[in-house]
Structure formats: structure tokens, C-alpha cells
Motif scaffolding. Structure first.
Motif, mmCIF file in Angstrom:
data_model
loop_
_atom_site.group_PDB
_atom_site.id
_atom_site.type_symbol
_atom_site.label_atom_id
_atom_site.label_comp_id
_atom_site.label_asym_id
_atom_site.label_seq_id
_atom_site.Cartn_x
_atom_site.Cartn_y
_atom_site.Cartn_z
ATOM 1 N N VAL A 1 0.860 -1.215 0.081
ATOM 2 C CA VAL A 1 -0.040 0.050 -0.099
ATOM 3 C C VAL A 1 0.836 1.156 -0.008
ATOM 4 O O VAL A 1 1.994 1.238 0.589
ATOM 5 C CB VAL A 1 -0.894 0.094 1.216
ATOM 6 C CG1 VAL A 1 -1.957 1.140 1.286
ATOM 7 C CG2 VAL A 1 -1.822 -1.305 1.209
ATOM 8 N N LEU A 2 0.516 2.252 -0.767
ATOM 9 C CA LEU A 2 1.040 3.417 -0.720
ATOM 10 C C LEU A 2 0.263 4.627 -0.257
ATOM 11 O O LEU A 2 -0.695 4.860 -0.736
ATOM 12 C CB LEU A 2 1.610 3.792 -2.169
ATOM 13 C CG LEU A 2 2.375 5.119 -2.250
ATOM 14 C CD1 LEU A 2 3.767 5.054 -1.483
ATOM 15 C CD2 LEU A 2 2.766 5.637 -3.919
ATOM 16 N N ILE A 3 0.587 5.343 0.923
ATOM 17 C CA ILE A 3 0.088 6.528 1.407
ATOM 18 C C ILE A 3 0.588 7.684 0.700
ATOM 19 O O ILE A 3 1.711 8.001 1.034
ATOM 20 C CB ILE A 3 -0.040 6.578 2.800
ATOM 21 C CG1 ILE A 3 -0.917 5.139 3.256
ATOM 22 C CG2 ILE A 3 -0.603 7.575 3.622
ATOM 23 C CD1 ILE A 3 -1.239 5.147 4.710
ATOM 24 N N VAL B 1 -8.974 9.905 1.010
ATOM 25 C CA VAL B 1 -9.782 9.701 2.238
ATOM 26 C C VAL B 1 -9.845 11.078 2.858
ATOM 27 O O VAL B 1 -9.089 12.095 2.763
ATOM 28 C CB VAL B 1 -8.660 8.918 3.311
ATOM 29 C CG1 VAL B 1 -9.111 9.217 4.708
ATOM 30 C CG2 VAL B 1 -8.413 7.645 2.773
ATOM 31 N N ASP B 2 -11.200 11.483 3.281
ATOM 32 C CA ASP B 2 -11.470 12.809 3.864
ATOM 33 C C ASP B 2 -12.327 12.465 4.711
ATOM 34 O O ASP B 2 -12.697 11.389 5.266
ATOM 35 C CB ASP B 2 -11.965 13.498 2.686
ATOM 36 C CG ASP B 2 -13.078 12.968 2.057
ATOM 37 O OD1 ASP B 2 -13.879 12.489 2.769
ATOM 38 O OD2 ASP B 2 -13.513 13.041 0.704
ATOM 39 N N VAL C 1 -4.772 8.666 -0.868
ATOM 40 C CA VAL C 1 -4.361 9.876 -0.768
ATOM 41 C C VAL C 1 -4.918 10.771 0.285
ATOM 42 O O VAL C 1 -6.433 10.495 0.412
ATOM 43 C CB VAL C 1 -4.419 10.936 -2.278
ATOM 44 C CG1 VAL C 1 -5.698 10.842 -2.651
ATOM 45 C CG2 VAL C 1 -3.741 12.151 -2.253
ATOM 46 N N THR C 2 -4.394 11.641 1.134
ATOM 47 C CA THR C 2 -5.116 12.146 2.175
ATOM 48 C C THR C 2 -4.473 13.247 2.928
ATOM 49 O O THR C 2 -3.372 13.807 2.167
ATOM 50 C CB THR C 2 -5.511 11.353 3.357
ATOM 51 O OG1 THR C 2 -6.444 11.788 4.211
ATOM 52 C CG2 THR C 2 -4.262 10.730 4.128
ATOM 53 N N PHE D 1 -4.905 13.640 8.580
ATOM 54 C CA PHE D 1 -5.386 12.256 8.427
ATOM 55 C C PHE D 1 -4.010 11.044 7.913
ATOM 56 O O PHE D 1 -4.055 10.092 8.367
ATOM 57 C CB PHE D 1 -6.347 12.022 7.281
ATOM 58 C CG PHE D 1 -7.808 12.869 7.940
ATOM 59 C CD1 PHE D 1 -7.797 13.112 9.030
ATOM 60 C CD2 PHE D 1 -8.593 13.047 6.955
ATOM 61 C CE1 PHE D 1 -9.057 13.614 9.501
ATOM 62 C CE2 PHE D 1 -9.676 13.898 7.314
ATOM 63 C CZ PHE D 1 -9.818 14.359 8.669
ATOM 64 N N GLY D 2 -3.329 11.769 7.187
ATOM 65 C CA GLY D 2 -2.090 10.882 6.570
ATOM 66 C C GLY D 2 -1.053 10.668 7.669
ATOM 67 O O GLY D 2 -0.511 9.648 7.592
#
Length: 356
Positions: free
Chosen positions: A130-132, A189-190, A240-241, A245-246
Motif C-alpha cells: 500500500v502507498l499512502i 480519504v477525507d 491520498v489524504t 489524516f495521513g
């Protein structure tokens, strides 16, 4: 054109793991005809010891002139009594600001050979990748007004979540570009059900997504995303966030892998330059003992090749070499199970070089 890399060994175990990453670069140059050159610079405690500054002007100038920066780690207890503006971490913050790094890319990768190290069941996390993508320079950490004040005789703490449309578009395009290099799936993500800043975030990401018809875009609220990361993490490809949140989600994802000794990261600017570093820190307690795990540093180099130098072919070779070494059974102490034989920094680095 010749690729130019600035290498910053830093403090603690930094010089030891940097030496192994440089061996990988040497193989790529000799065997695969990779046109690259690299120079060394000072950052953090090493820079403070030598110059009195944690970020010398020469280091920042060299970073700006390079195609990418490879950093090991900074910090250590010997600097705890240094003036606050001279501490190693101020050098790290300074180079991030000086290079204009706005996007943090943190992968959570768990090789199947290490699945038992995770706190989750192996079948849930084996082959996790997974890549954030976290926005670094906006949001509640930087919004104004902020502070602590007295209202009606009561102290009140204030922080403001602020995002502009250009800031959101910039990080969204970085995430879509990253998704195109991977599985072509992006989850934004929000908290758009309660936050106006998140409403704008979602609207902007949807608009940008129209320019990337090959990428599947989905959305999750942050509370659900946190739950899904521990319930079924392999459903995600790229997330993406926002900054806040990130910060939280990337630490959750890191824990899924069982060992931060395996995790690289990247911070990018609008020019495509990046600062690449393992997330494990300087580990001063084991510095000089030759037992540090160099794989996160080597995998940070792989990210550098992929994202700043656009050499995904070489990045794949490095990652495959790491995977082969793990499949061969080599383990440093941080990723070994009880009773398993362990190897040191040098042996692990040479094994990766041998596989390359």
C-alpha cells in the motif's frame, strides 16, 4: 543526462546503512550502465558537530541542485542539550522547507517471508503493498489562526484546518501519477460528511480524476479507512489524504508490516525532486555495532529511482534483489523470529549486491 544524487549519511546508524546503499548504486552503474554520480553532504548532528549548524548552507544548495537526495537519519541523545534551533531535527525540517517538499509518499510493504512479524493474521497481510500519499505543507498543522487564548475566563486551544483548491489539486495529481505507476487504483480519504475543507478536498480530487481515466478513484471517510486498514488492508493500492489524516493512517499502515526497519519513504516537490529516507530513525543504541538493517535504506534508493529519476526498471531490480535475499532466509535482528540466525549490516548489504 547524468543523474545527480546528494547523499546525506547523517547520524547514528546512518553512515553504516548508507554504505550499503552506495554499493547498490555502484552495481547499477557498473552492471546496468546507469549514468549516475553522487556526492556527500552534512545534515543533522554530524553537520552541527562540523559546522555549528544542523543544515549548512552548502548542503541546502547542493540539495537544490541535485535530482534527488538520499538521507539516512538524523538525531541522537547527545544533542538533547543543544539549543533548540541547533538540534538535528531542525536540519531535517529546514531541508524539507528549503526544497519545497509538499508530498510524502510512504509505502507499507510486507514481503510474504516476513508475514509472521505482523500483528495481523499472515493471510491478511502477506504481499501487502500500500502507498499512502500525504499532503505535507497544509491543513491543520499550518492553518491560521492558531494558538491558546482566554475566552470568558477559560483557556481555549485553537487550530484551523485550511486547504486551498491549488494545494489539493497538487497533491491529488501526485497521487494519481503514483497510481499510474502501480495498480491504477486510488482511494481518497477525507471527512466530507462533517468538514467543509474535506468537501472541497473531495470535489477537487474528483475533478482532477477526470484527467486520469485509467485510474479507478474511490472515496472513504477517514474513520472507515482506519478500520479498513486493519480489517482488509490489501484492498488498497494508493491512498491520498490530508496532512493530519495521513500522519495517522501512515503509522497504522507501518504497524501492519511488523518492522519499521523495512520501510522507506519519499517527500517530493513540484519539480519532481525528492528527499528519500527510511522511517526508522538514527537508532543510536545500535550505532557502530554493525547490526542495523540496511534494507529500508536500500528500498528508499529504489523509491528514488522510481519517482525522481523515472527508472522504474532499476527500482524493480533493487526490490526483487531484496525479496530474493529475504527468500534466501537472511535476517537482521529486527526482522528475525526467536531462535533464527541473524546477519549484520555488511552481510545483508552484500547479499543484496550479490543478487543484483
Amino acid at each position: 543526462m547524468t543523474a545527480k544524487i546528494l547523499v546525506l549519511p547523517g547520524d547514528g546508524i546512518g553512515p553504516e546503512i548508507t554504505a550499503q546503499a552506495e554499493k547498490v548504486l555502484e552495481v547499477l552503474r557498473a552492471k546496468y550502465k546507469f549514468d549516475v554520480e553522487w556526492t556527500h553532504g552534512l545534515l543533522g548532528g554530524a553537520a552541527y558537530d562540523a559546522t555549528g549548524e544542523p543544515l549548512p548552507a552548502a548542503t541546502l544548495e547542493a540539495a537544490r541542485k541535485s535530482d534527488a537526495v538520499l538521507l539516512a537519519a538524523v538525531g541522537g541523545p547527545k544533542y538533547d542539550t543543544a539549543p533548540r534551533d541547533k538540534r538535528p531535527e531542525r536540519g531535517l525540517l529546514g531541508i524539507r522547507a528549503g526544497m519545497g517538499l509538499y508530498a510524502n509518499l510512504r509505502p507499507a510493504i510486507l514481503y510474504p517471508e516476513l508475514a509472521a512479524a505482523s500483528s495481523l493474521k499472515p493471510e491478511l497481510v502477506a504481499d501487502l503493498d500500500v502507498l499512502i500519499v500525504r499532503e505535507l505543507t497544509g491543513g491543520i498543522y499550518f492553518g491560521q489562526p492558531r494558538g491558546i487564548e482566554v475566552r470568558d475566563g477559560v483557556r481555549v486551544g485553537i487550530n484551523t484546518e485550511v486547504y486551498s483548491e491549488p494545494e489539493i489539486e497538487r497533491i491529488a495529481r501526485t497521487a494519481f501519477d503514483a497510481a499510474q505507476l502501480r495498480g491504477k487504483r486510488l482511494c481518497s480519504v477525507d471527512k466530507a460528511n462533517v468538514l467543509e475543507s474535506s468537501e472541497l478536498w473531495r470535489e477537487t480530487v474528483i475533478r482532477v480524476g477526470r484527467d486520469y481515466p485509467d485510474v479507478q478513484l474511490t472515496h472513504q471517510y477517514v474513520d472507515n479507512a482506519a478500520m479498513q486498514l486493519v480489517r482488509a488492508p490489501k484492498q488498497f493500492d494508493v491512498i491520498v489524504t490530508s496532512n493530519l489524516f495521513g500522519d495517522i493512517l501512515s503509522d497504522i499502515a507501518a504497524q501492519l508490516t511488523g518492522s519499521i526497519g523495512m520501510l522507506p519513504s519519499a517527500s517530493l516537490n513540484e519539480r519532481g525532486q525528492g528527499l528519500y529516507e527510511p522511517i526508522h530513525g538514527s537508532a543510536p543504541d545500535i550505532a557502530g555495532k554493525g547490526v542495523a538493517n540496511p534494507l529500508a535504506m536500500i528500498l528508499s534508493l529504489a523509491m528514488l529511482l522510481r519517482y525522481s529519476l523515472k527508472r522504474g526498471d532499476l527500482a524493480d531490480k533493487v526490490q526483487k534483489a531484496v525479496r530474493h535475499v529475504l527468500a534466501d532466509g537472511l535476517r537482521t535482528a529486527d526482522i528475525a523470529r526467536s531462535g533464527e540466525k541473524t546477519v549484520g549490516t555488511l552481510e545483508m548489504g552484500e547479499a543484496v549486491v550479490g543478487r543484483l
